[in-house]
Design an enzyme around this catalytic site. Structure first.
Site, PDB file in Angstrom:
ATOM      1  N   ASP A  77      74.830  62.190   8.874  1.00 16.01           N
ATOM      2  CA  ASP A  77      74.872  63.154   9.974  1.00 16.01           C
ATOM      3  C   ASP A  77      76.314  63.626  10.162  1.00 16.01           C
ATOM      4  OD1 ASP A  77      73.353  64.252  12.521  1.00 16.01           O
ATOM      5  OD2 ASP A  77      75.316  63.516  13.184  1.00 16.01           O
ATOM      6  N   TYR A  82      83.528  67.492  13.396  1.00 16.54           N
ATOM      7  CA  TYR A  82      84.032  66.159  13.097  1.00 16.54           C
ATOM      8  C   TYR A  82      85.252  66.215  12.188  1.00 16.54           C
ATOM      9  CZ  TYR A  82      79.372  64.863  14.806  1.00 16.54           C
ATOM     10  OH  TYR A  82      78.222  64.729  15.548  1.00 16.54           O
ATOM     11  N   LYS A 111      76.058  70.684  11.503  1.00 20.19           N
ATOM     12  CA  LYS A 111      75.868  71.379  12.776  1.00 20.19           C
ATOM     13  C   LYS A 111      76.773  72.601  12.883  1.00 20.19           C
ATOM     14  CE  LYS A 111      75.100  66.849  14.839  1.00 20.19           C
ATOM     15  NZ  LYS A 111      75.833  66.067  13.825  1.00 20.19           N
ATOM     16  N   HIS A 144      74.897  72.732  17.554  1.00 20.46           N
ATOM     17  CA  HIS A 144      75.528  71.513  18.071  1.00 20.46           C
ATOM     18  C   HIS A 144      75.405  71.397  19.594  1.00 20.46           C
ATOM     19  CE1 HIS A 144      78.954  68.509  16.989  1.00 20.46           C
ATOM     20  NE2 HIS A 144      78.192  68.029  17.958  1.00 20.46           N
TER      21      HIS A 144
END
Length: 353
Positions: A77, A82, A111, A144
């Site tokens: 994921d 990130y 996302k 997201h």
């Protein structure tokens, strides 16, 4: 899941070097059988237990992904926000090159960040994220957060984070969610995503989405732990055939790493008597009990760990069953306590109001 590049800097300089990570995983791991969830409308299988890449440092991410694959993880994921998709892709490529897996054996979720909601930006940023991974398609691509923020060109700052200026200037963008969803549907048409879904959505937004969606959402990803059960939201998603992935399964633990006072003020679930008593009875760890509480109720989970021992434990969370009474006792810990709430760390964006 939460992020924001200003927070990620904490983790990009962590104490684990790639060499130390490699030593953690040097022994040959025992493979664990992981059930899958059938996604609608495609029928594609998604592993019920995966590895979450939030807060995985850039200096260790490639090695971590590679060794997680060696351990048996097949779902990863990820997210633009990130800031580690390029490194994650390097770890995946190494595993594929060495014959550990084929591309079709691995399920990659990513996302769309808030600043790329405009239709003209969705395809270009998706292609960039795919290029970072070294992939031709995502198995699942999620919105997201259900909020559009002003566009920041990747050449200016990437990932852009929440603020337009990279500091505290959070600017809304005039992009309705239905336009963003239409752009995600086009990703499916173009073969860039096999499934599309949503993250951090509440019930009214889901019901609205189902009124206009040409392609229904396959997955809803939400913060989910015994302090935030969200039973009504889960029941709605299940009734509509939408699979659910829970993040931050350990509650305050993930957010203590960010030094958030709310997390420190909340009793850790790992030491809660309701959890430790059940763990002792089953001969499992508190983490395994928390993950089984979710998976036994049909949710997918995406924990992470730098420890080989805990990686195996986190993966082995479908081989035992809790009693109905045990599940109910864990659910009774619900405080409606949300840690990943933008208004708490930005002072605005009350999306869960």
């Amino acid at each position: 899941m939460f992020s924001g590049s200003r927070v990620l800097t904490i983790f990009r300089s962590n104490s684990f070097t790639s060499k130390r990570i490699s030593r953690l995983f040097s022994s040959k791991p025992k493979m664990v059988s992981v059930p899958s969830i059938t996604l609608q409308p495609t029928g594609q299988k998604m592993p019920q237990v995966g590895f979450g890449l939030w807060k995985v440092g850039n200096d260790t991410c490639a090695e971590t992904v590679y060794n997680a694959i060696k351990t048996g993880y097949r779902l990863f994921d990820a997210a633009c926000d990130y800031g580690n998709e390029k490194e994650a892709g390097q770890g995946l490529k190494r595993a594929i090159d060495e014959g550990l897996v084929k591309r079709e054996d691995v399920f990659i979720t990513s996302k769309l960040w808030n600043t790329f909601h405009a239709p003209e930006h969705v395809r270009s940023i998706t292609r960039k994220q795919l290029a970072d991974w070294g992939l031709e398609y995502f198995d699942l691509f999620l919105i997201h957060f259900p909020i559009a923020l002003e566009y920041v060109d990747p050449s200016v700052r990437y990932p852009p984070g929440w603020a337009y200026d990279g500091k505290d200037d959070v600017r809304y963008a005039k992009v309705p969610l239905h336009k963003t969803w239409e752009a995600l549907e086009e990703l499916v048409d173009q073969g860039l995503a096999k499934n599309i879904g949503i993250s951090n959505y509440q019930g009214s937004l889901i019901l609205d989405l189902l009124r206009y969606a040409r392609i229904r959402p396959s997955v809803l990803q939400i913060e989910h732990h015994p302090y935030l059960v969200q039973k009504d939201l889960i029941d709605l998603a299940k009734a509509e055939g939408i699979a659910i992935t829970g993040y931050s399964s350990f509650g305050p633990q993930s957010f203590r790493e960010l030094e958030w006072q709310k997390a420190y003020d909340t009793p850790t679930l790992f030491e809660h008597a309701a959890i430790t008593t059940i763990a002792k009875k089953h001969g499992k760890t508190p983490a395994q009990v928390l993950l089984r509480w979710a998976t036994q109720r049909g949710l997918a989970v995406i924990p992470k760990s730098n420890s080989q021992h805990r990686l195996l434990e986190n993966l082995d969370v479908t081989s035992f069953d809790l009693t109905e009474e045990e599940i109910a006792s864990i659910s009774a810990l619900d405080r409606h306590l949300r840690f990943n709430n933008p208004v708490d760390y930005l002072g605005k964006l009350s999306i869960f109001a």
